[in-house]
Enzyme design. Structure first.
Site, mmCIF file in Angstrom:
data_model
loop_
_atom_site.group_PDB
_atom_site.id
_atom_site.type_symbol
_atom_site.label_atom_id
_atom_site.label_comp_id
_atom_site.label_asym_id
_atom_site.label_seq_id
_atom_site.Cartn_x
_atom_site.Cartn_y
_atom_site.Cartn_z
ATOM 1 N N ASN A 9 -5.062 -14.111 -10.048
ATOM 2 C CA ASN A 9 -3.944 -13.335 -9.489
ATOM 3 C C ASN A 9 -4.432 -11.903 -9.295
ATOM 4 O OD1 ASN A 9 -1.564 -12.044 -8.895
ATOM 5 N ND2 ASN A 9 -0.656 -12.313 -10.933
ATOM 6 N N TRP A 10 -4.648 -11.549 -8.025
ATOM 7 C CA TRP A 10 -5.215 -10.219 -7.743
ATOM 8 C C TRP A 10 -4.157 -9.124 -7.725
ATOM 9 C CZ3 TRP A 10 -9.210 -11.679 -3.288
ATOM 10 C CH2 TRP A 10 -10.185 -12.505 -3.853
ATOM 11 N N LYS A 11 -2.904 -9.509 -7.813
ATOM 12 C CA LYS A 11 -1.785 -8.541 -7.878
ATOM 13 C C LYS A 11 -1.890 -7.525 -6.733
ATOM 14 C CE LYS A 11 -1.808 -9.331 -12.806
ATOM 15 N NZ LYS A 11 -1.450 -8.884 -14.128
ATOM 16 N N HIS A 93 6.206 -14.765 -12.481
ATOM 17 C CA HIS A 93 5.258 -13.930 -13.222
ATOM 18 C C HIS A 93 6.026 -12.857 -13.997
ATOM 19 C CE1 HIS A 93 2.050 -11.146 -14.162
ATOM 20 N NE2 HIS A 93 1.218 -12.159 -13.971
ATOM 21 N N GLU A 165 2.225 -17.662 -20.221
ATOM 22 C CA GLU A 165 1.650 -16.327 -20.260
ATOM 23 C C GLU A 165 2.441 -15.454 -21.232
ATOM 24 O OE1 GLU A 165 -0.825 -15.401 -16.607
ATOM 25 O OE2 GLU A 165 1.232 -14.911 -16.062
ATOM 26 N N GLY A 171 -2.778 -8.290 -19.528
ATOM 27 C CA GLY A 171 -3.348 -6.982 -19.201
ATOM 28 C C GLY A 171 -3.511 -6.071 -20.408
ATOM 29 N N GLY A 232 -5.755 -12.546 -14.531
ATOM 30 C CA GLY A 232 -5.435 -11.314 -13.824
ATOM 31 C C GLY A 232 -6.681 -10.452 -13.691
ATOM 32 N N GLY A 233 -6.813 -9.462 -14.566
ATOM 33 C CA GLY A 233 -7.882 -8.467 -14.480
ATOM 34 C C GLY A 233 -9.273 -9.047 -14.237
HETATM 35 C C1 PEP Z 1 -1.671 -12.254 -15.318
HETATM 36 O O1 PEP Z 1 -1.253 -11.215 -14.827
HETATM 37 O O2 PEP Z 1 -1.202 -13.340 -14.974
HETATM 38 C C2 PEP Z 1 -2.711 -12.148 -16.334
HETATM 39 C C3 PEP Z 1 -2.945 -13.192 -17.078
HETATM 40 O O3 PEP Z 1 -3.347 -10.927 -16.424
HETATM 41 P P1 PEP Z 1 -4.605 -10.581 -17.360
HETATM 42 O O4 PEP Z 1 -5.592 -11.720 -17.227
HETATM 43 O O5 PEP Z 1 -5.131 -9.298 -16.817
HETATM 44 O O6 PEP Z 1 -4.071 -10.467 -18.749
#
Ligand code: PEP
Length: 249
Positions: A9-11, A93, A165, A171, A232-233
């Protein structure tokens, strides 16, 4: 056989050039046993889909609107996405819940609309830190599911992937331990089994998301009810994301 999946997920990250170069880097890999998905920012969905036309990497959406079209400034419809070949979307999300006030009622509308439109969904859910600290994490997750996906008919479940999640791990650099992930995934599978039976609950892929990195991915993905990750990151870095994908054996 449950599908192994890793989705990035590049947001609201990456401009056009960064989107293209990250995709070109990812394309150099051969991810044989894992379904790989990326969710770029919506202005770049089409170019991402074009760049990945002959690749097994699937481009997915970060969000959809729960109406087919109309005066909804700034929103993206399922039909628009389908017209550029995008058939899967994230829904629920925690950032959509927290910053855009998407509650269970709206999320149920989105889930139903997406599935009725013939799309697949990755439905995200998870407790906040205060819920875990007060030992309410199972109750919270159960109610998030009961208010949304557990209201669907059994036919809909072939279009669903789940992503647990925990909000406190997104994050933050803090990850649920593999044991915490496993016990929640097992619990979620038991909730599905109670409503729809073992065949559906055994088949559903449940991803874990929350600060997954190359250094912790193997251990988390080795748990029997964890079928992959929503990243995410670390998905913004081609090397790290590829290592995470390869960890999902
Ligand atoms: C997300 O935003 O779905 C996520 C899991 O982010 P991160 O991996 O950065 O914690």
């Amino acid at each position: 056989m449950r599908k192994k999946i890793v989705a990035g997920n590049w947001k609201m990250n990456n401009d056009l050039n960064q989107t293209i170069s990250l995709i070109e880097e990812l394309k150099k890999n051969h991810f044989n046993e894992v379904s790989v998905m990326i969710a770029p920012s919506s202005p770049f969905s089409k170019i991402a889909a074009d760049l990945l036309e002959n690749s097994p990497i699937e481009v997915i959406a970060q969000n959809i609107h729960q109406k087919s079209n109309g005066a909804y400034t700034g929103e993206v419809s399922c039909d628009m996405l389908k017209s550029i070949g995008i058939l899967t979307t994230l829904i629920g999300h925690s950032e959509r819940r927290a910053y855009f006030n998407e509650d269970d009622f709206v999320l149920l509308e989105k889930v139903k609309f997406a599935i009725d439109s013939g799309m697949n969904i990755i439905f995200c859910f998870g407790e906040q830190l205060k819920d875990r600290k007060s030992n309410k994490h199972f109750d919270i997750v159960k109610s998030q599911l009961e208010n949304t996906v557990l209201k669907l008919n059994s036919e809909s479940w072939k279009n669903i992937i789940l992503a647990y999640e925990p909000v406190w791990a997104i994050g933050t650099g803090e990850t649920a331990s593999p044991e915490q992930a496993q016990e929640m995934h097992e619990f979620v599978r038991s909730c599905i089994s109670k409503s729809y039976g073992d065949i559906i609950s055994d088949e559903i892929s449940i991803l874990y998301g929350g600060s997954v990195k190359p250094s912790n991915a193997i251990e988390i993905f080795s748990k029997k009810d964890v079928d992959g990750g929503l990243i995410g990151g670390a998905s913004l870095n081609a090397f790290d994301f590829s290592e995470i994908i390869k960890a999902n054996k």
